[in-house]
Design an enzyme around this catalytic site. Structure first.
Site, PDB file in Angstrom:
ATOM      1  N   GLY A 239       0.785  -1.235   0.000  1.00  0.00           N
ATOM      2  CA  GLY A 239       0.000   0.000   0.000  1.00  0.00           C
ATOM      3  C   GLY A 239       0.816   1.283   0.000  1.00  0.00           C
ATOM      4  O   GLY A 239       0.239   2.365  -0.096  1.00  0.00           O
ATOM      5  N   GLU A 274       4.373  -6.342   1.977  1.00  0.00           N
ATOM      6  CA  GLU A 274       3.994  -6.785   0.627  1.00  0.00           C
ATOM      7  C   GLU A 274       3.892  -5.600  -0.338  1.00  0.00           C
ATOM      8  O   GLU A 274       2.819  -5.352  -0.891  1.00  0.00           O
ATOM      9  CB  GLU A 274       2.631  -7.489   0.665  1.00  0.00           C
ATOM     10  CG  GLU A 274       2.574  -8.704   1.549  1.00  0.00           C
ATOM     11  CD  GLU A 274       1.152  -9.268   1.665  1.00  0.00           C
ATOM     12  OE1 GLU A 274       1.027 -10.457   1.956  1.00  0.00           O
ATOM     13  OE2 GLU A 274       0.175  -8.509   1.483  1.00  0.00           O
ATOM     14  N   PRO A 275       4.976  -4.877  -0.557  1.00  0.00           N
ATOM     15  CA  PRO A 275       4.873  -3.723  -1.453  1.00  0.00           C
ATOM     16  C   PRO A 275       4.734  -4.143  -2.909  1.00  0.00           C
ATOM     17  O   PRO A 275       5.339  -5.117  -3.351  1.00  0.00           O
ATOM     18  CB  PRO A 275       6.203  -3.001  -1.240  1.00  0.00           C
ATOM     19  CG  PRO A 275       7.146  -4.075  -0.811  1.00  0.00           C
ATOM     20  CD  PRO A 275       6.338  -5.089  -0.043  1.00  0.00           C
ATOM     21  N   ARG A 277       3.186  -1.437  -5.751  1.00  0.00           N
ATOM     22  CA  ARG A 277       3.324  -0.169  -6.469  1.00  0.00           C
ATOM     23  C   ARG A 277       4.638   0.572  -6.158  1.00  0.00           C
ATOM     24  O   ARG A 277       5.287   1.109  -7.050  1.00  0.00           O
ATOM     25  CB  ARG A 277       2.152   0.730  -6.061  1.00  0.00           C
ATOM     26  CG  ARG A 277       2.029   2.023  -6.824  1.00  0.00           C
ATOM     27  CD  ARG A 277       0.964   2.900  -6.158  1.00  0.00           C
ATOM     28  NE  ARG A 277      -0.245   2.189  -5.868  1.00  0.00           N
ATOM     29  CZ  ARG A 277      -1.291   2.091  -6.695  1.00  0.00           C
ATOM     30  NH1 ARG A 277      -1.263   2.710  -7.841  1.00  0.00           N
ATOM     31  NH2 ARG A 277      -2.371   1.416  -6.344  1.00  0.00           N
ATOM     32  N   ARG A 313      -5.686   2.835 -15.787  1.00  0.00           N
ATOM     33  CA  ARG A 313      -5.839   3.527 -14.502  1.00  0.00           C
ATOM     34  C   ARG A 313      -6.533   4.892 -14.607  1.00  0.00           C
ATOM     35  O   ARG A 313      -7.415   5.193 -13.807  1.00  0.00           O
ATOM     36  CB  ARG A 313      -4.495   3.661 -13.785  1.00  0.00           C
ATOM     37  CG  ARG A 313      -3.849   2.317 -13.443  1.00  0.00           C
ATOM     38  CD  ARG A 313      -2.653   2.472 -12.532  1.00  0.00           C
ATOM     39  NE  ARG A 313      -3.022   2.934 -11.229  1.00  0.00           N
ATOM     40  CZ  ARG A 313      -2.890   4.161 -10.791  1.00  0.00           C
ATOM     41  NH1 ARG A 313      -2.336   5.088 -11.534  1.00  0.00           N
ATOM     42  NH2 ARG A 313      -3.284   4.482  -9.579  1.00  0.00           N
ATOM     43  N   TYR A 317      -9.826   4.643 -12.412  1.00  0.00           N
ATOM     44  CA  TYR A 317      -9.775   5.266 -11.080  1.00  0.00           C
ATOM     45  C   TYR A 317      -9.681   6.787 -11.149  1.00  0.00           C
ATOM     46  O   TYR A 317      -9.367   7.413 -10.137  1.00  0.00           O
ATOM     47  CB  TYR A 317      -8.519   4.834 -10.319  1.00  0.00           C
ATOM     48  CG  TYR A 317      -8.235   3.368 -10.195  1.00  0.00           C
ATOM     49  CD1 TYR A 317      -9.144   2.510  -9.580  1.00  0.00           C
ATOM     50  CD2 TYR A 317      -7.025   2.844 -10.627  1.00  0.00           C
ATOM     51  CE1 TYR A 317      -8.845   1.169  -9.434  1.00  0.00           C
ATOM     52  CE2 TYR A 317      -6.724   1.504 -10.485  1.00  0.00           C
ATOM     53  CZ  TYR A 317      -7.641   0.668  -9.886  1.00  0.00           C
ATOM     54  OH  TYR A 317      -7.339  -0.643  -9.735  1.00  0.00           O
ATOM     55  N   CYS A 344     -12.415   3.483 -28.996  1.00  0.00           N
ATOM     56  CA  CYS A 344     -13.718   4.124 -29.215  1.00  0.00           C
ATOM     57  C   CYS A 344     -14.528   4.217 -27.927  1.00  0.00           C
ATOM     58  O   CYS A 344     -15.533   3.522 -27.764  1.00  0.00           O
ATOM     59  CB  CYS A 344     -14.489   3.364 -30.280  1.00  0.00           C
ATOM     60  SG  CYS A 344     -13.669   3.549 -31.840  1.00  0.00           S
ATOM     61  N   GLU A 345     -14.063   5.001 -27.008  1.00  0.00           N
ATOM     62  CA  GLU A 345     -14.752   5.256 -25.740  1.00  0.00           C
ATOM     63  C   GLU A 345     -14.398   6.675 -25.326  1.00  0.00           C
ATOM     64  O   GLU A 345     -13.219   7.071 -25.415  1.00  0.00           O
ATOM     65  CB  GLU A 345     -14.222   4.339 -24.619  1.00  0.00           C
ATOM     66  CG  GLU A 345     -14.503   2.890 -24.759  1.00  0.00           C
ATOM     67  CD  GLU A 345     -15.932   2.498 -24.436  1.00  0.00           C
ATOM     68  OE1 GLU A 345     -16.653   3.279 -23.799  1.00  0.00           O
ATOM     69  OE2 GLU A 345     -16.320   1.399 -24.858  1.00  0.00           O
ATOM     70  N   TYR A 373       0.362  -1.752 -12.057  1.00  0.00           N
ATOM     71  CA  TYR A 373      -1.026  -1.833 -12.501  1.00  0.00           C
ATOM     72  C   TYR A 373      -1.178  -1.197 -13.889  1.00  0.00           C
ATOM     73  O   TYR A 373      -2.164  -0.528 -14.184  1.00  0.00           O
ATOM     74  CB  TYR A 373      -1.966  -1.196 -11.455  1.00  0.00           C
ATOM     75  CG  TYR A 373      -1.731  -1.786 -10.070  1.00  0.00           C
ATOM     76  CD1 TYR A 373      -2.160  -3.073  -9.774  1.00  0.00           C
ATOM     77  CD2 TYR A 373      -1.020  -1.082  -9.091  1.00  0.00           C
ATOM     78  CE1 TYR A 373      -1.918  -3.636  -8.530  1.00  0.00           C
ATOM     79  CE2 TYR A 373      -0.771  -1.644  -7.835  1.00  0.00           C
ATOM     80  CZ  TYR A 373      -1.217  -2.915  -7.566  1.00  0.00           C
ATOM     81  OH  TYR A 373      -0.965  -3.476  -6.343  1.00  0.00           O
TER      82      TYR A 373
END
Ligand code: PLP
Length: 426
Positions: A239, A274-275, A277, A313, A317, A344-345, A373
């Site tokens: 995190g 547990e890194p 990112r 991402r 997000y 196409c979005e 990610y």
């Protein structure tokens, strides 16, 4: 961005000129700095050296073989969440006793593979899962190890999609129920109970949530101790956030270590981190080419060859990634620029409403901090192939994954027999 820096107005990755690299590797591609990985790993291992933690890289952030192999070589173990990630971890040659298996939906066959591989432990997310692990271990005639993921009900102030430790979230066992769940797990003959696990969310920039979590877990550890259950491992998850925005500061690992090392020492258990990112995010950029520029009265669209299928991402997000030109010469700054992909979005964007240098078609851009990610969430949406990945170490580059071929996307497709007949040219 020390491992990505300008030299005479050209962006370099370590000692590799990125503009020159685009002549050898077609865009879009992910570009990683090996020395950035090594430096981030060192930041964590040095800060926590007094308690010699197991640093289990959370492979979900980036499962590419060369990335995993690099981190295993530096000393990492792995936090995995699937049979595929188990396979990838073992492929690096890491010792199985450095692998932890988390995730709310472990399949019996994945559990079986992990027990056969003799991994360090499972992070159990529910009691029914504990019973499945017990059953599989019994059939295999083995005793396996497990910790319990406790949901401490702490809201860490991050995006709601990456908050994982409140009682609204699907992860772990609620704090109030954890004590009884642990007693039940301890009674299972094929599971050796190891300790507590928590992971409260991702992209955290403030150590306070970890300190609160640790305080809650300490209460639990004392209660367990009083009932004769000794905790051998304490896993505080990952995190640790990174500086996506210009004015942000990455999570201060050294400050967290200073605040919790003494407590961890007093508890006498093995610390696990547990890194994900933090290790790989800043080590990667997405290199993309400007295809077209549409200038309207109050808005400019810079259309590039990387889209939401390469880096989701921003769309998923509303995540912010700095975007910088590979050639940084003096030019006008335009206001209200959207950097968008070819998908196409309307949600296909890499950056919105930016103040951005007036770029022209044919130029290259770097989407920063894209190592975590990024590639792992890529898709074939719009029948687009997933892009290549390149790693740089000092002055050499290595293609670590070729761009997917269109025929590879079709490889597993089949026509039902009733459609084959009508396959004639129309
Ligand atoms: N550990 C667990 C259990 C997770 O669920 C995650 C991410 O979701 C991580 C570690 C890694 O998180 P991060 O990449 O934010 O360090």
């Amino acid at each position: 961005m020390t491992y990505f820096h300008y030299r005479q107005s050209t962006l370099y990755c370590e000692k590799v000129n990125i503009e020159r690299l685009t002549r050898a590797v077609p865009t879009p591609f992910y570009l990683y700095s090996y020395n950035s990985l090594a430096s981030s790993y060192k930041t964590i291992s040095t800060a926590f050296a007094p308690v010699d933690p197991l640093i289990a890289y959370s492979m979900k952030a980036n499962f590419s073989w060369a990335i995993c192999q690099s981190l295993a070589g530096l000393g990492c173990g792995f936090d995995i969440v699937s049979g595929g990630e188990l396979r990838q971890a073992l492929r690096t040659g890491v010792r199985p006793e450095k692998i932890l298996f988390a995730g709310v939906g472990k399949l019996p066959e994945e559990i079986e593979h992990a027990i056969k591989a003799d991994i360090l432990m499972f992070n159990i997310e529910s009691l029914p899962e504990a019973y499945v692990i017990e059953e599989v271990a019994k059939i295999l005639g083995k005793k396996t190890r497990a910790a319990i993921r406790v949901n401490p009900d702490i809201d860490p102030d991050t995006h709601k999609y990456i908050t994982t430790g409140t009682k609204e979230d699907k992860f772990g066992v609620n704090f109030a129920a954890a004590f009884d769940a642990i007693r039940e797990i301890c009674a299972l003959p094929h599971i050796e109970f190891m300790g507590l696990h928590s992971h409260i969310g991702s992209q955290l920039l403030n150590p306070d949530s970890y300190i609160k979590t640790l305080k809650r877990l300490q209460v639990m550890i004392r209660k367990l101790d009083q009932s004769g259950i000794r905790i051998r491992t304490l896993n505080l998850g990952g995190g640790f956030g990174i500086a996506y925005e210009e004015d942000q500061k990455a999570f201060d690992i050294a400050q967290l270590a200073r605040k919790i090392v003494a407590t961890v020492q007093s508890l006498g258990c093995q610390l696990i981190l547990e890194p994900g990112r933090f290790l790989v995010g800043p080590a990667g950029v997405l290199i993309t080419k400007v295809l077209y520029v549409k200038r309207r009265a109050n808005k400019t669209f810079v259309i590039v060859d990387a889209g939401m299928n390469d880096l989701i991402r921003p769309s998923l997000y509303a995540a912010h990634h700095r975007i910088i030109p590979v050639k940084d010469h003096q030019r006008q700054i335009e206001k209200n620029v959207d950097i968008v992909g070819p998908v196409c979005e309307s949600a296909d964007f890499l950056g919105l409403s930016r103040r951005f240098p007036a770029v022209e078609p044919g130029e290259y851009l770097a989407v920063c901090d894209a190592g975590a990610y990024g590639y792992v969430m890529a898709s074939n949406y719009n029948f687009r192939s997933r892009c290549a990945e390149v790693m740089v170490r000092n002055s050499r580059h290595y293609v670590i994954r070729d761009r997917e071929q269109l025929r590879e996307i079709s490889k597993h497709e089949k026509l039902p027999s009733f459609l084959k007949k009508g396959q004639k040219k129309r």
